[in-house]
Design a protein around this motif. Sequence first.
Motif, PDB file in Angstrom:
ATOM      1  N   TYR A  25      36.896  36.585  33.863  1.00 34.86           N
ATOM      2  CA  TYR A  25      36.889  36.836  32.428  1.00 34.86           C
ATOM      3  C   TYR A  25      37.995  36.017  31.764  1.00 34.86           C
ATOM      4  CZ  TYR A  25      38.050  39.248  28.060  1.00 34.86           C
ATOM      5  OH  TYR A  25      38.338  39.542  26.757  1.00 34.86           O
ATOM      6  N   LYS A  27      39.945  35.872  28.167  1.00 38.25           N
ATOM      7  CA  LYS A  27      40.159  36.676  26.960  1.00 38.25           C
ATOM      8  C   LYS A  27      39.843  35.892  25.695  1.00 38.25           C
ATOM      9  CE  LYS A  27      43.588  39.550  24.606  1.00 38.25           C
ATOM     10  NZ  LYS A  27      44.979  40.071  24.612  1.00 38.25           N
ATOM     11  N   HIS A  28      39.135  36.564  24.776  1.00 37.17           N
ATOM     12  CA  HIS A  28      38.858  35.982  23.475  1.00 37.17           C
ATOM     13  C   HIS A  28      38.823  37.098  22.441  1.00 37.17           C
ATOM     14  CE1 HIS A  28      35.099  36.756  25.686  1.00 37.17           C
ATOM     15  NE2 HIS A  28      34.619  37.187  24.547  1.00 37.17           N
ATOM     16  N   THR A  29      38.722  36.710  21.183  1.00 40.48           N
ATOM     17  CA  THR A  29      38.787  37.680  20.097  1.00 40.48           C
ATOM     18  C   THR A  29      37.404  37.861  19.458  1.00 40.48           C
ATOM     19  OG1 THR A  29      41.054  37.003  19.630  1.00 40.48           O
ATOM     20  CG2 THR A  29      39.924  38.229  17.911  1.00 40.48           C
ATOM     21  N   GLY A  32      39.512  41.875  25.217  1.00 39.84           N
ATOM     22  CA  GLY A  32      40.733  42.037  25.999  1.00 39.84           C
ATOM     23  C   GLY A  32      40.715  43.299  26.820  1.00 39.84           C
ATOM     24  N   ASP A  33      41.877  43.850  27.011  1.00 37.99           N
ATOM     25  CA  ASP A  33      42.073  45.017  27.876  1.00 37.99           C
ATOM     26  C   ASP A  33      41.673  46.298  27.149  1.00 37.99           C
ATOM     27  OD1 ASP A  33      42.961  47.006  29.583  1.00 37.99           O
ATOM     28  OD2 ASP A  33      44.992  46.217  29.791  1.00 37.99           O
ATOM     29  N   ASP A  39      44.663  45.347  21.941  1.00 38.26           N
ATOM     30  CA  ASP A  39      43.372  44.686  22.157  1.00 38.26           C
ATOM     31  C   ASP A  39      42.214  45.502  21.595  1.00 38.26           C
ATOM     32  OD1 ASP A  39      44.699  42.655  23.391  1.00 38.26           O
ATOM     33  OD2 ASP A  39      44.106  43.187  25.434  1.00 38.26           O
ATOM     34  N   HIS A  76      33.249  41.055  26.325  1.00 44.08           N
ATOM     35  CA  HIS A  76      34.384  41.104  25.392  1.00 44.08           C
ATOM     36  C   HIS A  76      35.496  42.017  25.921  1.00 44.08           C
ATOM     37  CE1 HIS A  76      32.898  38.835  21.846  1.00 44.08           C
ATOM     38  NE2 HIS A  76      31.734  39.063  22.432  1.00 44.08           N
ATOM     39  N   PHE A  77      35.131  43.162  26.473  1.00 43.68           N
ATOM     40  CA  PHE A  77      36.102  44.096  27.045  1.00 43.68           C
ATOM     41  C   PHE A  77      35.680  44.384  28.494  1.00 43.68           C
ATOM     42  CE2 PHE A  77      36.513  44.744  22.517  1.00 43.68           C
ATOM     43  CZ  PHE A  77      37.889  44.894  22.331  1.00 43.68           C
ATOM     44  N   PHE A 116      40.995  41.165  35.929  1.00 46.23           N
ATOM     45  CA  PHE A 116      41.682  41.018  34.644  1.00 46.23           C
ATOM     46  C   PHE A 116      42.692  42.141  34.408  1.00 46.23           C
ATOM     47  CE2 PHE A 116      41.774  41.960  30.010  1.00 46.23           C
ATOM     48  CZ  PHE A 116      42.418  40.803  29.598  1.00 46.23           C
TER      49      PHE A 116
END
Length: 225
Positions: A25, A27-29, A32-33, A39, A76-77, A116
């Motif tokens: 993975y 991370k992008h917006t 995240g976590d 996040d 995404h998550f 991750f």
Amino acid sequence: MKHCLFACALAACCASADAADCPPYVKHTPGGDYTSAEDRSGLTVVEKFHFSRAVETLTQGMTGSLGADISYTLEHFPNHHRALASMAKLGLRLKSAQPPGARYTVSCYFERAIAFAPHDVTARMVYGSYLLSTGQDATALEQLDAASRLAPEQATIQYNLGLMYVKKKEYDKASAHAQKAYALGFPLPGLKNKLKAAGKWREPPPAPISEDTQPSEPIPVPPSK
């Protein structure tokens, strides 16, 4: 026998698919976590369009197939606990290592989550349950052991480890985890009953009474006049 054959076939399929295509993975917006308050600020947007209650309960997809919506959420998550559980349930329900619409295999989603966020105890617990359901006991034990090291005071982990060791007939280890689980307040008696049936259950010794809890001498009451 049918369950065993399915479990073996699913495990083999997962292994080959994961090895072929399970990228880490990135991370992008938003994303995240899942356990990070910072996040999670972008979580509402993802869930609003891809992870409704209907998706979570495997009733109906929002933008396409269930696999696609759950997959989008996990892209995404990656350690989204409820989405991981839903993906696992979908794979088990369809008897598929990679449900239609999902970009990766069920096991791959868990591997991405743990890589991750290796600190995430819940992700490991859900993965352990999935592995048990597909007959991958040894790998399930690895995940539960790792979760136990991260959160030794988590009663559910101790209970599940106890069940694993009962299944392996390693009763000393099963009993140790059972005693800890019940001392931590785990409510279900299933593990205790399994140990009793095997003749391996021992009631825990009574807790020692500390000086602070010892009954004090009664205070003399003066006779009434």
